[in-house]
Design a protein around this motif. Sequence first.
Motif, PDB file in Angstrom:
ATOM      1  N   THR A 126     -44.213 -11.057 118.776  1.00  0.00           N
ATOM      2  CA  THR A 126     -42.924 -10.769 119.439  1.00  0.00           C
ATOM      3  C   THR A 126     -42.575  -9.283 119.409  1.00  0.00           C
ATOM      4  OG1 THR A 126     -41.674 -11.156 117.415  1.00  0.00           O
ATOM      5  CG2 THR A 126     -42.028 -13.067 118.849  1.00  0.00           C
ATOM      6  N   THR A 127     -43.438  -8.457 118.820  1.00  0.00           N
ATOM      7  CA  THR A 127     -43.248  -7.000 118.924  1.00  0.00           C
ATOM      8  C   THR A 127     -44.384  -6.437 119.778  1.00  0.00           C
ATOM      9  OG1 THR A 127     -44.584  -6.467 116.974  1.00  0.00           O
ATOM     10  CG2 THR A 127     -42.227  -6.811 116.602  1.00  0.00           C
ATOM     11  N   LEU A 128     -44.161  -5.221 120.281  1.00  0.00           N
ATOM     12  CA  LEU A 128     -45.212  -4.597 121.089  1.00  0.00           C
ATOM     13  C   LEU A 128     -46.436  -4.328 120.220  1.00  0.00           C
ATOM     14  CD1 LEU A 128     -45.990  -3.387 123.831  1.00  0.00           C
ATOM     15  CD2 LEU A 128     -44.977  -1.222 123.079  1.00  0.00           C
ATOM     16  N   LEU A 129     -46.186  -3.882 118.986  1.00  0.00           N
ATOM     17  CA  LEU A 129     -47.312  -3.565 118.102  1.00  0.00           C
ATOM     18  C   LEU A 129     -48.157  -4.814 117.819  1.00  0.00           C
ATOM     19  CD1 LEU A 129     -47.553  -1.128 115.239  1.00  0.00           C
ATOM     20  CD2 LEU A 129     -48.202  -3.483 114.757  1.00  0.00           C
ATOM     21  N   ALA A 130     -47.483  -5.916 117.579  1.00  0.00           N
ATOM     22  CA  ALA A 130     -48.230  -7.147 117.297  1.00  0.00           C
ATOM     23  C   ALA A 130     -48.974  -7.618 118.550  1.00  0.00           C
ATOM     24  CB  ALA A 130     -47.282  -8.230 116.791  1.00  0.00           C
ATOM     25  N   ALA A 131     -48.361  -7.429 119.719  1.00  0.00           N
ATOM     26  CA  ALA A 131     -49.013  -7.871 120.959  1.00  0.00           C
ATOM     27  C   ALA A 131     -50.285  -7.073 121.231  1.00  0.00           C
ATOM     28  CB  ALA A 131     -48.047  -7.736 122.140  1.00  0.00           C
ATOM     29  N   VAL A 132     -50.235  -5.764 121.013  1.00  0.00           N
ATOM     30  CA  VAL A 132     -51.398  -4.944 121.390  1.00  0.00           C
ATOM     31  C   VAL A 132     -52.417  -4.803 120.272  1.00  0.00           C
ATOM     32  CG1 VAL A 132     -50.177  -3.536 123.080  1.00  0.00           C
ATOM     33  CG2 VAL A 132     -50.311  -2.754 120.703  1.00  0.00           C
ATOM     34  N   ASP A 133     -52.041  -5.225 119.070  1.00  0.00           N
ATOM     35  CA  ASP A 133     -52.949  -4.913 117.974  1.00  0.00           C
ATOM     36  C   ASP A 133     -53.087  -6.033 116.953  1.00  0.00           C
ATOM     37  OD1 ASP A 133     -54.725  -3.403 116.595  1.00  0.00           O
ATOM     38  OD2 ASP A 133     -53.295  -1.961 115.805  1.00  0.00           O
ATOM     39  N   PHE A 175     -40.093  -0.468 119.738  1.00  0.00           N
ATOM     40  CA  PHE A 175     -40.938  -0.385 120.940  1.00  0.00           C
ATOM     41  C   PHE A 175     -41.837   0.853 120.825  1.00  0.00           C
ATOM     42  CE2 PHE A 175     -41.840   0.790 125.338  1.00  0.00           C
ATOM     43  CZ  PHE A 175     -42.289  -0.423 125.847  1.00  0.00           C
ATOM     44  N   LEU A 176     -41.229   1.974 120.435  1.00  0.00           N
ATOM     45  CA  LEU A 176     -42.019   3.210 120.313  1.00  0.00           C
ATOM     46  C   LEU A 176     -43.042   3.108 119.178  1.00  0.00           C
ATOM     47  CD1 LEU A 176     -39.317   5.935 121.032  1.00  0.00           C
ATOM     48  CD2 LEU A 176     -41.281   5.323 122.452  1.00  0.00           C
ATOM     49  N   SER A 177     -42.702   2.338 118.157  1.00  0.00           N
ATOM     50  CA  SER A 177     -43.666   2.122 117.076  1.00  0.00           C
ATOM     51  C   SER A 177     -44.941   1.478 117.642  1.00  0.00           C
ATOM     52  CB  SER A 177     -43.042   1.232 115.999  1.00  0.00           C
ATOM     53  OG  SER A 177     -44.000   0.898 115.029  1.00  0.00           O
ATOM     54  N   GLY A 178     -44.746   0.506 118.522  1.00  0.00           N
ATOM     55  CA  GLY A 178     -45.907  -0.102 119.204  1.00  0.00           C
ATOM     56  C   GLY A 178     -46.665   0.953 119.982  1.00  0.00           C
ATOM     57  N   MET A 179     -45.932   1.886 120.593  1.00  0.00           N
ATOM     58  CA  MET A 179     -46.599   2.942 121.363  1.00  0.00           C
ATOM     59  C   MET A 179     -47.483   3.802 120.447  1.00  0.00           C
ATOM     60  SD  MET A 179     -45.917   2.376 124.487  1.00  0.00           S
ATOM     61  CE  MET A 179     -46.978   3.705 125.023  1.00  0.00           C
ATOM     62  N   GLY A 180     -47.118   3.911 119.167  1.00  0.00           N
ATOM     63  CA  GLY A 180     -47.957   4.670 118.228  1.00  0.00           C
ATOM     64  C   GLY A 180     -49.372   4.108 118.202  1.00  0.00           C
ATOM     65  N   GLU A 181     -49.482   2.786 118.044  1.00  0.00           N
ATOM     66  CA  GLU A 181     -50.820   2.165 118.028  1.00  0.00           C
ATOM     67  C   GLU A 181     -51.453   2.225 119.420  1.00  0.00           C
ATOM     68  OE1 GLU A 181     -52.833   1.066 115.690  1.00  0.00           O
ATOM     69  OE2 GLU A 181     -51.667   0.335 113.991  1.00  0.00           O
ATOM     70  N   ILE A 182     -50.628   2.121 120.447  1.00  0.00           N
ATOM     71  CA  ILE A 182     -51.157   2.134 121.821  1.00  0.00           C
ATOM     72  C   ILE A 182     -51.775   3.496 122.146  1.00  0.00           C
ATOM     73  CG2 ILE A 182     -50.422   2.140 124.251  1.00  0.00           C
ATOM     74  CD1 ILE A 182     -48.489  -0.192 123.450  1.00  0.00           C
ATOM     75  N   LEU A 183     -51.094   4.570 121.759  1.00  0.00           N
ATOM     76  CA  LEU A 183     -51.628   5.915 122.019  1.00  0.00           C
ATOM     77  C   LEU A 183     -53.003   6.069 121.378  1.00  0.00           C
ATOM     78  CD1 LEU A 183     -48.337   7.933 121.491  1.00  0.00           C
ATOM     79  CD2 LEU A 183     -49.581   7.736 123.635  1.00  0.00           C
ATOM     80  N   LYS A 184     -53.167   5.440 120.231  1.00  0.00           N
ATOM     81  CA  LYS A 184     -54.465   5.494 119.534  1.00  0.00           C
ATOM     82  C   LYS A 184     -55.602   5.080 120.480  1.00  0.00           C
ATOM     83  CE  LYS A 184     -55.808   1.951 117.111  1.00  0.00           C
ATOM     84  NZ  LYS A 184     -55.677   0.866 116.127  1.00  0.00           N
ATOM     85  N   TYR A 185     -55.383   4.024 121.254  1.00  0.00           N
ATOM     86  CA  TYR A 185     -56.452   3.548 122.140  1.00  0.00           C
ATOM     87  C   TYR A 185     -56.837   4.594 123.179  1.00  0.00           C
ATOM     88  CZ  TYR A 185     -56.102  -1.122 120.163  1.00  0.00           C
ATOM     89  OH  TYR A 185     -56.129  -2.184 119.305  1.00  0.00           O
ATOM     90  N   SER A 186     -55.869   5.449 123.559  1.00  0.00           N
ATOM     91  CA  SER A 186     -56.210   6.462 124.577  1.00  0.00           C
ATOM     92  C   SER A 186     -57.137   7.529 123.989  1.00  0.00           C
ATOM     93  CB  SER A 186     -54.941   7.094 125.145  1.00  0.00           C
ATOM     94  OG  SER A 186     -54.353   7.942 124.194  1.00  0.00           O
ATOM     95  N   PHE A 187     -57.109   7.680 122.654  1.00  0.00           N
ATOM     96  CA  PHE A 187     -57.954   8.695 122.011  1.00  0.00           C
ATOM     97  C   PHE A 187     -59.309   8.142 121.573  1.00  0.00           C
ATOM     98  CE2 PHE A 187     -53.501  10.016 120.624  1.00  0.00           C
ATOM     99  CZ  PHE A 187     -53.338  10.898 121.685  1.00  0.00           C
ATOM    100  N   ILE A 188     -59.478   6.823 121.664  1.00  0.00           N
ATOM    101  CA  ILE A 188     -60.747   6.228 121.198  1.00  0.00           C
ATOM    102  C   ILE A 188     -61.441   5.436 122.317  1.00  0.00           C
ATOM    103  CG2 ILE A 188     -59.927   6.074 118.801  1.00  0.00           C
ATOM    104  CD1 ILE A 188     -59.629   3.035 119.211  1.00  0.00           C
ATOM    105  N   GLU A 189     -60.952   5.614 123.545  1.00  0.00           N
ATOM    106  CA  GLU A 189     -61.469   4.760 124.637  1.00  0.00           C
ATOM    107  C   GLU A 189     -62.998   4.794 124.721  1.00  0.00           C
ATOM    108  OE1 GLU A 189     -59.684   4.959 128.585  1.00  0.00           O
ATOM    109  OE2 GLU A 189     -61.481   4.064 129.456  1.00  0.00           O
ATOM    110  N   ASN A 190     -63.593   5.970 124.595  1.00  0.00           N
ATOM    111  CA  ASN A 190     -65.054   6.041 124.756  1.00  0.00           C
ATOM    112  C   ASN A 190     -65.810   5.336 123.634  1.00  0.00           C
ATOM    113  OD1 ASN A 190     -64.692   7.374 127.110  1.00  0.00           O
ATOM    114  ND2 ASN A 190     -65.221   9.411 126.341  1.00  0.00           N
ATOM    115  N   ASN A 191     -65.215   5.285 122.440  1.00  0.00           N
ATOM    116  CA  ASN A 191     -65.885   4.573 121.345  1.00  0.00           C
ATOM    117  C   ASN A 191     -65.906   3.067 121.579  1.00  0.00           C
ATOM    118  OD1 ASN A 191     -64.214   6.957 119.967  1.00  0.00           O
ATOM    119  ND2 ASN A 191     -66.108   6.643 118.813  1.00  0.00           N
ATOM    120  N   CYS A 192     -64.865   2.567 122.252  1.00  0.00           N
ATOM    121  CA  CYS A 192     -64.678   1.115 122.327  1.00  0.00           C
ATOM    122  C   CYS A 192     -65.785   0.428 123.124  1.00  0.00           C
ATOM    123  CB  CYS A 192     -63.318   0.781 122.933  1.00  0.00           C
ATOM    124  SG  CYS A 192     -61.972   1.270 121.834  1.00  0.00           S
ATOM    125  N   GLY A 193     -66.415   1.162 124.017  1.00  0.00           N
ATOM    126  CA  GLY A 193     -67.560   0.606 124.743  1.00  0.00           C
ATOM    127  C   GLY A 193     -67.162  -0.501 125.691  1.00  0.00           C
TER     128      GLY A 193
END
Length: 361
Positions: A126-133, A175-193
Amino acid sequence: MRQNLEVRIDENRGYNIEISDSSFERLNRDIAEFTKGQKRLVIISKKVYKLYFQDLNFDKEELFIMPDGEQEKNYKNYLKIINKAIKLGLSRKDVIIAVGGGVVGDIAGFAASTYMRGIDFIQIPTTLLAAVDSSVGGKTAIDLPEGKNIVGSFYQPKKVFININFLNTLEKRQFLSGMGEILKYSFIENNCGYSSPLYFFEFLTLSYEKIMEKEPITIIRLIEYCLRMKISVVEKDEKEGGLRKVLNFGHTLGHALETITKYKKYTHGEAVAYGMRFVFDWAYNKEYISYSYYRHSIELLEKYGFKPFEKDMYDVDKLINIMKKDKKSDGKNITFIIPNDKKNVAETQLSLSDVERMFVI
Ligand SMILES: NC(=O)c1ccc[n+]([C@@H]2O[C@H](COP(=O)([O-])OP(=O)(O)OC[C@H]3O[C@@H](n4cnc5c(N)ncnc54)[C@H](O)[C@@H]3O)[C@@H](O)[C@H]2O)c1
């Protein structure tokens, strides 16, 4: 709108994630269908209970209402959950359902993984962080006074229902706390394969207004992109033997900041964002990344409200001591995930004196 994703861990284990903006009636029907014939124990956050109990079709008797806050992810509540499962007469064929943020998901998952050596588990974040991570990938945990997530397991859910309507009542800070984890994905996209480029960095830059307005299509796409990357990593490395460590970008300092402030000053996503900024500053200083990538990354972090943390506020020795005890470190060196190229990070072991120097640049 509904979007379905599949996680395939191995030949025998897999599950579906459904991301949607459908009505709560539909969600209730889907949950009832999925748990047909099973006894249920529903671990629900107290705040979510107050906001949504009238919308959700759960019996009061099957609820364990969890007080909110990281400090509640503890063994006392874990034991209370197990006692409630015993009281309800749950057998190995039954199910535990988590309805809440990452705190509820982590403790409910841990209870499900240990009760009778493991029973079915459903995540309803029910939080953005839990939804994306936290609802996907199977990491479960409780905290001990000695540290965060010290006791836990890898235990995959049987289903994840993500209904973005829950996000409408989320405080802006959460909501912005969820964005903290979300931004992480933008910096690791190439690793994720992931099989094709998602251009996630660019998506976050261009969709800022729509994300902040919580436009449903954009939010569903935001969650979908993050989960596609997370699934791609988890399918290759469920138990963090190697690749999965990239998901810890920002977490070395992030966990230390949460611990030193006793989980009262920062949300998890904020701490991770400060951790990423700290490492970006250092990596640029060491010339691991170009000025242009550094500047764009910092601008993206700042766009979503994450400024550098004030290093002088904390005793560096204490922070290093906490990082030394982290389960990802070996006591002598400290493991950091650092950016080494555009949208790419790598694991690095740094000596204690190297880490001390990180605080003086
Ligand atoms: N297992 C994993 O892979 C993983 C990954 C990342 C984080 N985590 C864990 O997740 C936790 C953080 O999760 P979180 O950020 O969701 O925090 P949280 O669970 O503490 O929730 C944050 C706050 O939001 C409130 N809330 C929840 N849903 C709401 C809603 N729909 N409307 C209004 N308020 C609502 C909660 O009551 C709480 O006060 C940490 O314990 C972290 O360690 C786990």
